[in-house]
Design a protein around this motif. Structure first.
Motif, PDB file in Angstrom:
ATOM      1  N   GLU A  93       0.587  -0.918  -0.287  1.00 26.50           N
ATOM      2  CA  GLU A  93      -0.005  -0.101  -0.302  1.00 26.50           C
ATOM      3  C   GLU A  93       0.655   1.139   0.579  1.00 26.50           C
ATOM      4  O   GLU A  93       0.684   2.067  -1.012  1.00 26.50           O
ATOM      5  CB  GLU A  93      -1.069  -0.278   0.991  1.00 26.50           C
ATOM      6  N   ARG A  94       1.709   1.045   0.701  1.00 22.60           N
ATOM      7  CA  ARG A  94       2.928   2.292   0.619  1.00 22.60           C
ATOM      8  C   ARG A  94       3.532   2.686  -0.344  1.00 22.60           C
ATOM      9  O   ARG A  94       4.138   3.207  -1.119  1.00 22.60           O
ATOM     10  CB  ARG A  94       3.864   2.446   2.245  1.00 22.60           C
ATOM     11  N   VAL A  95       4.346   1.827  -1.065  1.00 22.31           N
ATOM     12  CA  VAL A  95       5.240   1.594  -1.732  1.00 22.31           C
ATOM     13  C   VAL A  95       4.930   1.027  -3.090  1.00 22.31           C
ATOM     14  O   VAL A  95       4.883   1.384  -4.599  1.00 22.31           O
ATOM     15  CB  VAL A  95       7.153   1.259  -1.633  1.00 22.31           C
ATOM     16  N   GLU A  96       4.593  -0.242  -3.429  1.00 27.55           N
ATOM     17  CA  GLU A  96       4.961  -1.093  -4.357  1.00 27.55           C
ATOM     18  C   GLU A  96       3.646  -0.704  -5.617  1.00 27.55           C
ATOM     19  O   GLU A  96       4.345  -0.043  -6.107  1.00 27.55           O
ATOM     20  CB  GLU A  96       4.727  -2.416  -3.776  1.00 27.55           C
ATOM     21  N   CYS A  97       2.899  -0.279  -4.483  1.00 31.41           N
ATOM     22  CA  CYS A  97       1.487  -0.198  -5.099  1.00 31.41           C
ATOM     23  C   CYS A  97       0.273   1.394  -4.853  1.00 31.41           C
ATOM     24  O   CYS A  97      -0.716   1.080  -5.139  1.00 31.41           O
ATOM     25  CB  CYS A  97       0.031  -1.524  -5.137  1.00 31.41           C
ATOM     26  N   ASN A  98       1.012   1.611  -4.771  1.00 32.32           N
ATOM     27  CA  ASN A  98       1.174   3.337  -3.667  1.00 32.32           C
ATOM     28  C   ASN A  98      -0.056   4.012  -4.609  1.00 32.32           C
ATOM     29  O   ASN A  98      -1.008   4.532  -4.785  1.00 32.32           O
ATOM     30  CB  ASN A  98       1.857   4.309  -3.115  1.00 32.32           C
ATOM     31  N   ALA A  99       0.191   3.858  -6.177  1.00 37.01           N
ATOM     32  CA  ALA A  99      -0.917   4.725  -7.006  1.00 37.01           C
ATOM     33  C   ALA A  99      -1.978   4.117  -7.190  1.00 37.01           C
ATOM     34  O   ALA A  99      -3.042   4.680  -7.189  1.00 37.01           O
ATOM     35  CB  ALA A  99      -0.083   4.993  -8.406  1.00 37.01           C
ATOM     36  N   GLN A 100      -2.075   3.133  -7.691  1.00 35.69           N
ATOM     37  CA  GLN A 100      -2.979   2.144  -7.774  1.00 35.69           C
ATOM     38  C   GLN A 100      -3.988   2.269  -6.607  1.00 35.69           C
ATOM     39  O   GLN A 100      -5.508   2.823  -5.886  1.00 35.69           O
ATOM     40  CB  GLN A 100      -3.350   0.915  -8.101  1.00 35.69           C
ATOM     41  N   TYR A 101      -3.272   2.553  -4.633  1.00 38.57           N
ATOM     42  CA  TYR A 101      -4.223   2.645  -4.014  1.00 38.57           C
ATOM     43  C   TYR A 101      -4.652   3.493  -3.626  1.00 38.57           C
ATOM     44  O   TYR A 101      -5.670   3.983  -3.421  1.00 38.57           O
ATOM     45  CB  TYR A 101      -3.282   2.394  -3.365  1.00 38.57           C
ATOM     46  N   MET A 102      -3.993   4.884  -3.847  1.00 35.28           N
ATOM     47  CA  MET A 102      -4.363   6.472  -3.812  1.00 35.28           C
ATOM     48  C   MET A 102      -5.555   6.250  -4.541  1.00 35.28           C
ATOM     49  O   MET A 102      -6.344   7.359  -4.380  1.00 35.28           O
ATOM     50  CB  MET A 102      -3.100   7.256  -3.814  1.00 35.28           C
ATOM     51  N   ASP A 103      -5.547   6.060  -6.364  1.00 33.62           N
ATOM     52  CA  ASP A 103      -6.363   6.406  -6.798  1.00 33.62           C
ATOM     53  C   ASP A 103      -7.864   5.458  -6.058  1.00 33.62           C
ATOM     54  O   ASP A 103      -9.249   6.103  -6.621  1.00 33.62           O
ATOM     55  CB  ASP A 103      -6.359   5.703  -8.129  1.00 33.62           C
ATOM     56  N   LEU A 104      -7.845   4.725  -6.110  1.00 31.84           N
ATOM     57  CA  LEU A 104      -8.655   4.101  -4.813  1.00 31.84           C
ATOM     58  C   LEU A 104      -9.492   4.738  -3.962  1.00 31.84           C
ATOM     59  O   LEU A 104     -10.480   4.846  -4.419  1.00 31.84           O
ATOM     60  CB  LEU A 104      -8.423   2.681  -3.907  1.00 31.84           C
ATOM     61  N   ILE A 105      -8.069   5.649  -3.104  1.00 34.84           N
ATOM     62  CA  ILE A 105      -9.259   6.290  -2.008  1.00 34.84           C
ATOM     63  C   ILE A 105      -9.882   7.488  -2.746  1.00 34.84           C
ATOM     64  O   ILE A 105     -10.836   8.096  -1.824  1.00 34.84           O
ATOM     65  CB  ILE A 105      -7.786   6.812  -0.512  1.00 34.84           C
TER      66      ILE A 105
END
Length: 171
Positions: free
Chosen positions: A82-94
Motif C-alpha cells: 500500500e505504501r510503496v509498491e502499488c501506492n499509485a493504484q491505492y491512492m486512486d482507490l482512496i
C-alpha cells in the motif's frame, strides 16, 4: 562409541539438572559436582526463544514461528504494498472512494479496485518479494534481540541523544 571413565555406554544416567520440577522460579540451584550456582528460570517458551543477551531469543536464530510466517510477514507485505509498491493504484482507490462515498464507491470504483487488487496479488504471489520481506523482518528481529530495543525504541533513543547533544551546543 567413546565413553568417559566412570560412565557406561548402555545407560545414560540422569543429570542432576534434568529434573528441576521441585524448584521455583528465581531459586538458586547449586550443582553438586562443580559447586557452581544457577538461578532457576522457568518458561513455557523453548530455550532458543528465551535465550540471548536480553532474554528475547537468540539473535542468530533464523527460524520463523507460525504466527510470524502466517500473520506478521503478510501484514508487513500488505503495508509495504500500500505504501510503496502499488501506492499509485491505492491512492486512486482512496480518491475514488472519497469522491463517490464509501457505500456507493463499492459499486462505482470496481475498475480502480480491480487494478489495485491485481497489483497486490502480483506482489503477494511473487516469491522473491516475500523472501525479501522475510529477510528484512529477520534482520530487524535479530537486531531487536541483540540490542533489546525495537526499531522505534532505537530511533527514539537516537533522537534523545541528538536532542541532548544539540541542547548542550546551544547553551
Amino acid at each position: 562409541m567413546p565413553t568417559d571413565a566412570g560412565s557406561t555406554a548402555t545407560s545414560s544416567p540422569l543429570l542432576a539438572t534434568d529434573d528441576l520440577s521441585g524448584l521455583k522460579e528465581g531459586e538458586i540451584y547449586t550443582d553438586p559436582q562443580t559447586g557452581k550456582q544457577y538461578r532457576v528460570k522457568k518458561t513455557i517458551l523453548p530455550h532458543y526463544s528465551s535465550s540471548g543477551p536480553f532474554g528475547l531469543g537468540d539473535p542468530e536464530d533464523r527460524t520463523l514461528r507460525r504466527i510470524e510466517a502466517d500473520v506478521i510477514i503478510p501484514n508487513r507485505m500488505n503495508a509495504r504494498v500500500e505504501r510503496v509498491e502499488c501506492n499509485a493504484q491505492y491512492m486512486d482507490l482512496i480518491k475514488c472512494f472519497r469522491e463517490e462515498g464509501a457505500v456507493k464507491g463499492l459499486s462505482q470504483c470496481k475498475e480502480v479496485l480491480s487494478l489495485f487488487n491485481a497489483c497486490k496479488a502480483e506482489k503477494f504471489h511473487d516469491i522473491d518479494y516475500r523472501e525479501r520481506m522475510t529477510e528484512e523482518y529477520l534482520q530487524e528481529r535479530s537486531e531487536a534481540r541483540r540490542t533489546g530495543m525495537t526499531i522505534k525504541q532505537r530511533k527514539l533513543e537516537q533522537f534523545r541523544q541528538w536532542k541532548e547533544k544539540n541542547e548542550g551546543e546551544t547553551k
